[in-house]
Scaffold this active site. Structure first.
Site, PDB file in Angstrom:
ATOM      1  N   ASP A 116     -40.973 -50.731  19.708  1.00  0.00           N
ATOM      2  CA  ASP A 116     -40.534 -51.534  20.857  1.00  0.00           C
ATOM      3  C   ASP A 116     -39.018 -51.445  20.976  1.00  0.00           C
ATOM      4  OD1 ASP A 116     -40.654 -53.495  22.944  1.00  0.00           O
ATOM      5  OD2 ASP A 116     -39.978 -54.991  21.481  1.00  0.00           O
ATOM      6  N   TYR A 147     -47.229 -57.505  15.808  1.00  0.00           N
ATOM      7  CA  TYR A 147     -47.577 -57.958  17.156  1.00  0.00           C
ATOM      8  C   TYR A 147     -48.932 -58.657  17.189  1.00  0.00           C
ATOM      9  CZ  TYR A 147     -44.042 -56.041  20.327  1.00  0.00           C
ATOM     10  OH  TYR A 147     -42.898 -55.803  21.034  1.00  0.00           O
ATOM     11  N   LYS A 165     -39.449 -48.781   7.133  1.00  0.00           N
ATOM     12  CA  LYS A 165     -38.497 -49.607   6.378  1.00  0.00           C
ATOM     13  C   LYS A 165     -39.073 -49.741   4.966  1.00  0.00           C
ATOM     14  CE  LYS A 165     -34.827 -52.266   6.041  1.00  0.00           C
ATOM     15  NZ  LYS A 165     -33.448 -51.716   6.065  1.00  0.00           N
ATOM     16  N   ASP A 195     -36.554 -48.835  23.658  1.00  0.00           N
ATOM     17  CA  ASP A 195     -35.570 -49.363  24.608  1.00  0.00           C
ATOM     18  C   ASP A 195     -34.224 -48.694  24.393  1.00  0.00           C
ATOM     19  OD1 ASP A 195     -37.239 -51.162  25.932  1.00  0.00           O
ATOM     20  OD2 ASP A 195     -35.745 -52.775  25.856  1.00  0.00           O
ATOM     21  N   ASP A 231     -33.157 -48.816  10.359  1.00  0.00           N
ATOM     22  CA  ASP A 231     -31.765 -49.173  10.688  1.00  0.00           C
ATOM     23  C   ASP A 231     -30.935 -47.905  10.897  1.00  0.00           C
ATOM     24  OD1 ASP A 231     -32.135 -48.684   7.971  1.00  0.00           O
ATOM     25  OD2 ASP A 231     -30.735 -50.224   7.301  1.00  0.00           O
TER      26      ASP A 231
HETATM   27  C1  IPM Z   1     -42.784 -53.168  26.059  1.00  0.00           C
HETATM   28  C2  IPM Z   1     -42.489 -54.619  26.317  1.00  0.00           C
HETATM   29  C3  IPM Z   1     -43.656 -55.440  25.796  1.00  0.00           C
HETATM   30  C4  IPM Z   1     -43.757 -55.200  24.310  1.00  0.00           C
HETATM   31  C5  IPM Z   1     -43.582 -56.951  26.117  1.00  0.00           C
HETATM   32  C6  IPM Z   1     -43.382 -57.186  27.603  1.00  0.00           C
HETATM   33  C7  IPM Z   1     -44.787 -57.675  25.613  1.00  0.00           C
HETATM   34  O1  IPM Z   1     -41.280 -54.979  25.733  1.00  0.00           O
HETATM   35  O2  IPM Z   1     -43.790 -52.653  26.606  1.00  0.00           O
HETATM   36  O3  IPM Z   1     -42.024 -52.544  25.321  1.00  0.00           O
HETATM   37  O4  IPM Z   1     -43.063 -55.853  23.518  1.00  0.00           O
HETATM   38  O5  IPM Z   1     -44.530 -54.342  23.904  1.00  0.00           O
HETATM   39 MG    MG Z   2     -40.195 -53.405  24.897  1.00  0.00          MG
END
Ligand code: IPM
Ligand code: MG
Length: 350
Positions: free
Chosen positions: A241, A135, A185, A245, A217
């Site tokens: 990240d 990042y 990984k 999710d 993975d």
């Molecule tokens: C998160 C989001 C952010 C990230 C984006 C919006 C920059 O996806 O907080 O997970 O990738 O960290």
């Molecule tokens: Mg995110």
């Protein structure tokens, strides 16, 4: 106790307004001040993380953020995109430890796309490193090389960066079920071989925590196959990240999940795990509960007010038990309410 409020974009202002009402109701003498971040800041100043916001955020003990981003700003140059504001404030405040709980509320078990028996009682904490990795790694960019466009980013971690997030994760596991799974990984990427090595070196300091390792993975697969095998997961910025999710969706209700991003002194930025939902912005129908639960995390981690944190969490459970639902978690037989009515119900339950 000073809190910087950053409503942000999309549904951000609506959901933060409800969280602020909850903060006010606690009567804990917080000083709150609002500032701009993301698209709202770009529109007003041309900068997604303007100087005035930087100053306020640095002075405050904690930051409450709604959400940033929206299609309106997606075509701007990268430095002016709302996401840059979010990455900027994380880096600027040194918020390296991102805690993302994924909890399944029994009342919302049907919201998950997985079978109820696979997710019933799910309670995972993902600890994501937030200020390093690919990042932020340099060099990065898009250039023309040998007559064609060439895109590149750099993944890297120092051992001290790995150690400090490792410690946060071990400590968190200690307060829970004492199982920590480190995700890497290492079969392909040297950076993550170092990650695994450092985690193994840390383990003897936490003999009460059982450390395991998993390739990313496989971790992605195990999260949908048998998610309850996990207690705390720790991983780098990029993998975190993606996995966070995925984990949030196991609960089927991302509108319920808070998050905390902490520095070394428990100063923190607290925000819902979901985004700015531009499609429903301004309609008064967004779910404010993730933001309200972010306030509970703020009270717990930054202000050491465990009992106030529990009060909020219990109030949220109570409104769910009463059958109140915003559109995102609505099902037949429950009562559909808007953002403000949901806030009213939490305040009443408090
Ligand atoms: C998160 C989001 C952010 C990230 C984006 C919006 C920059 O996806 O907080 O997970 O990738 O960290
Ligand atoms: Mg995110």
């Amino acid at each position: 106790m000073k809190i910087c409020i950053l409503p942000g974009d999309g549904i951000g202002p609506e959901i933060t307004a409800e969280a602020v009402r909850v903060l006010e109701a606690l009567d804990l003498k917080f000083e709150m001040e609002e500032a701009l971040l993301g698209g709202a800041a770009v529109d007003a100043t041309g900068d997604p993380y303007p100087e005035a916001t930087r100053k306020l955020a640095r002075e405050a003990d904690a930051v409450l953020l709604g959400a940033v981003g929206g299609p309106k700003w997606d075509t701007l140059p990268r430095e002016q995109r709302p996401e840059r504001g979010l990455l900027g404030i994380r880096k600027d405040l040194g918020l390296f430890a991102n805690l993302r709980p994924a909890i399944l509320y029994p009342e919302l078990a049907n919201a998950s796309s997985l079978k109820p028996e696979v997710v019933a009682g799910l309670d995972i904490l993902i600890v994501r490193e937030l200020t390093g990795d690919i990042y932020f790694g340099q060099p990065r960019g898009i250039e023309v090389r040998d007559g064609e466009r060439f895109g590149f980013n750099t993944m890297h971690y120092t051992e001290s960066e790995i150690r400090r997030i490792g410690r946060v994760a071990f400590e968190a596991a200690r307060k829970r079920n004492k199982r920590l799974c480190s995700v890497d990984k290492m079969n392909v990427l040297e950076t993550t071989q170092l990650w695994r090595d450092v985690m193994i070196e840390l383990a003897p300091e936490y003999p009460d925590v059982e450390l395991s390792h998993m390739l990313v993975d496989n971790a992605a697969m195990q999260l949908v196959r048998a998610p309850k095998q996990f207690d705390v997961m720790v991983t780098g910025n990029m993998f975190g990240d993606i996995l966070s999710d995925e984990a949030s969706m196991l609960t089927g209700s991302i509108g319920m999940l808070p998050s905390a991003s902490l520095d070394a002194n428990n100063k923190g930025l607290y925000e819902p795990s979901h985004g700015s939902a531009p499609d429903i912005a301004g309609q008064g129908i967004a779910n404010p509960l993730a933001t309200i639960l972010s306030v509970a995390m703020m009270l717990r981690y930054t202000f050491n007010q465990e009992s106030a944190a529990l009060r909020i969490e219990n109030a949220v459970k109570k409104v769910l038990a009463q059958g109140l639902r915003t559109g995102d978690i609505f099902e037949p037989g429950t009562t559909k309410v808007g953002t403000k009515q949901m806030g009213d119900a939490v305040l009443a339950a408090l």
